[in-house]
Design an enzyme around this catalytic site. Structure first.
Site, PDB file in Angstrom:
ATOM      1  N   THR A 267       0.387  -3.890  12.194  1.00 57.22           N
ATOM      2  CA  THR A 267       1.405  -3.969  11.146  1.00 57.22           C
ATOM      3  C   THR A 267       2.656  -3.185  11.529  1.00 57.22           C
ATOM      4  OG1 THR A 267      -0.337  -4.169   9.482  1.00 57.22           O
ATOM      5  CG2 THR A 267       1.848  -3.560   8.693  1.00 57.22           C
ATOM      6  N   LEU A 268       2.453  -1.941  11.982  1.00 57.38           N
ATOM      7  CA  LEU A 268       3.600  -1.098  12.323  1.00 57.38           C
ATOM      8  C   LEU A 268       4.326  -1.637  13.552  1.00 57.38           C
ATOM      9  CD1 LEU A 268       4.814   1.409  10.992  1.00 57.38           C
ATOM     10  CD2 LEU A 268       3.712   2.782  12.768  1.00 57.38           C
TER      11      LEU A 268
ATOM     12  N   GLY B 259      -2.701  -0.781  14.337  1.00 54.10           N
ATOM     13  CA  GLY B 259      -1.331  -0.641  14.819  1.00 54.10           C
ATOM     14  C   GLY B 259      -0.538  -1.933  14.744  1.00 54.10           C
TER      15      GLY B 259
ATOM     16  N   ASP C  46      -3.578   1.789  11.437  1.00 59.62           N
ATOM     17  CA  ASP C  46      -4.978   1.482  11.738  1.00 59.62           C
ATOM     18  C   ASP C  46      -5.015   0.821  13.126  1.00 59.62           C
ATOM     19  OD1 ASP C  46      -7.719   1.115  11.240  1.00 59.62           O
ATOM     20  OD2 ASP C  46      -7.422  -0.708  10.084  1.00 59.62           O
TER      21      ASP C  46
ATOM     22  N   GLY D 219       0.775  -1.254   0.000  1.00 58.98           N
ATOM     23  CA  GLY D 219       0.000   0.000   0.000  1.00 58.98           C
ATOM     24  C   GLY D 219       0.796   1.287   0.000  1.00 58.98           C
TER      25      GLY D 219
ATOM     26  N   ARG E 253      -5.441   1.359  -6.729  1.00 59.95           N
ATOM     27  CA  ARG E 253      -4.108   1.811  -6.322  1.00 59.95           C
ATOM     28  C   ARG E 253      -3.589   2.935  -7.207  1.00 59.95           C
ATOM     29  NH1 ARG E 253      -2.060  -1.932  -2.559  1.00 59.95           N
ATOM     30  NH2 ARG E 253      -2.482  -4.109  -2.973  1.00 59.95           N
TER      31      ARG E 253
ATOM     32  N   ASP F  33      -5.374   0.187  -1.723  1.00 64.62           N
ATOM     33  CA  ASP F  33      -6.319  -0.586  -2.530  1.00 64.62           C
ATOM     34  C   ASP F  33      -7.545  -1.041  -1.754  1.00 64.62           C
ATOM     35  OD1 ASP F  33      -4.936  -2.553  -0.907  1.00 64.62           O
ATOM     36  OD2 ASP F  33      -5.871  -4.057  -2.193  1.00 64.62           O
TER      37      ASP F  33
HETATM   38  P1  IMP Z   1      -3.107  -2.269  10.924  1.00 67.80           P
HETATM   39  O1  IMP Z   1      -2.171  -3.412  11.043  1.00 67.80           O
HETATM   40  O2  IMP Z   1      -4.493  -2.625  11.409  1.00 67.80           O
HETATM   41  O3  IMP Z   1      -2.612  -0.991  11.527  1.00 67.80           O
HETATM   42  O4  IMP Z   1      -3.360  -2.059   9.394  1.00 67.80           O
HETATM   43  C1  IMP Z   1      -2.517  -1.376   8.614  1.00 67.80           C
HETATM   44  C2  IMP Z   1      -2.684  -1.820   7.178  1.00 67.80           C
HETATM   45  O5  IMP Z   1      -4.030  -2.124   6.877  1.00 67.80           O
HETATM   46  C3  IMP Z   1      -2.307  -0.681   6.255  1.00 67.80           C
HETATM   47  O6  IMP Z   1      -0.945  -0.743   5.940  1.00 67.80           O
HETATM   48  C4  IMP Z   1      -3.175  -0.957   5.064  1.00 67.80           C
HETATM   49  O7  IMP Z   1      -2.502  -1.826   4.189  1.00 67.80           O
HETATM   50  C5  IMP Z   1      -4.398  -1.649   5.607  1.00 67.80           C
HETATM   51  N1  IMP Z   1      -5.505  -0.693   5.741  1.00 67.80           N
HETATM   52  C6  IMP Z   1      -5.942  -0.112   6.874  1.00 67.80           C
HETATM   53  N2  IMP Z   1      -6.960   0.745   6.630  1.00 67.80           N
HETATM   54  C7  IMP Z   1      -7.170   0.697   5.298  1.00 67.80           C
HETATM   55  C8  IMP Z   1      -8.069   1.399   4.401  1.00 67.80           C
HETATM   56  O8  IMP Z   1      -8.880   2.258   4.796  1.00 67.80           O
HETATM   57  N3  IMP Z   1      -7.960   1.102   3.088  1.00 67.80           N
HETATM   58  C9  IMP Z   1      -7.064   0.184   2.608  1.00 67.80           C
HETATM   59  N4  IMP Z   1      -6.193  -0.467   3.390  1.00 67.80           N
HETATM   60  C10 IMP Z   1      -6.240  -0.223   4.723  1.00 67.80           C
HETATM   61 MG    MG Z   2      -0.192  -2.007   4.304  1.00 65.89          MG
END
Ligand code: IMP
Ligand code: MG
Length: 179
Positions: free
Chosen positions: A110-111, A108, A106, A44, A168, A162
């Site tokens: 992933t980060l 958190g 989002d 993304g 994208r 996406d």
């Molecule tokens: P987290 O691990 O829940 O913080 O999610 C982060 C990842 O979720 C981001 O890097 C995005 O790839 C995906 N993501 C979160 N929100 C959205 C959205 O609104 N649209 C598309 N992808 C999202």
């Molecule tokens: Mg992502």
């Protein structure tokens, strides 16, 4: 702004994104070492990273760049809750200053996964930069050091981001209209 996608409402147009990234790049260049290793979280953030990197270059930095693919969403619009490492970086991060770049913070997870991984591998410092921060959705205690824009809990697309691998290529960030 002209929008050829009637089903999508623009949230941040291309000029707004470009202006914000230029400011962000200057802030980052003021604080982080010029030879920071940028770890781009695919897929993304590839468009954001491409623009941010050129902003960093204009701001005088000479970063190295590597890519990691992490997945928690699949093709759905809700996170599955577990982060999978799909493709690793090839750089050795031991003793290096690292900045992780992602599209959206989002829940958190992933980060946090990426930060913990770089720390466990012996990075000297790990900073984080995200284009969008969905603060109210946080489930893991983590904040990014550099944020493009805060956003409400909307499912956004465009500018690399996406929905089921679609949208994208849009030059702006928008939301898909419901119904
Ligand atoms: P987290 O691990 O829940 O913080 O999610 C982060 C990842 O979720 C981001 O890097 C995005 O790839 C995906 N993501 C979160 N929100 C959205 C959205 O609104 N649209 C598309 N992808 C999202
Ligand atoms: Mg992502």
């Amino acid at each position: 702004m002209k929008n050829d996608f009637p089903e999508i409402d623009v949230v941040f147009d291309a000029d707004t994104i470009a202006d914000r990234i230029e400011t962000l790049a200057t802030e980052i260049a003021d604080k982080l070492p010029d030879d920071v290793l940028i770890v781009v979280v695919l897929k993304g953030s590839f468009v954001f990273a491409a623009d941010l990197l050129r902003g960093l270059d204009r701001a005088g930095m000479r970063p190295r760049v590597d890519f990691i693919t992490l997945s928690s969403y699949g093709t759905r619009t809700e996170s599955s809750g577990t982060v999978e490492l799909t493709r690793d970086i090839s750089e050795d991060v031991r003793g290096r200053s690292v900045m992780i770049v992602d599209d959206i913070l989002d829940s958190g997870r992933t980060l946090a996964f990426a930060t913990d991984l770089m720390t466990a591998r012996g990075a000297e410092s790990v900073h984080t930069c995200v284009l969008l921060d969905k603060h109210e959705k946080r489930e893991v205690s983590i904040e990014a050091d550099y944020i493009g824009f805060p956003v409400d809990d909307l499912f956004v697309v465009g500018y690399g981001i996406d929905m089921a691998h679609l949208f994208r290529s849009l030059p702006f960030i928008g939301v898909v209209r419901q119904g």
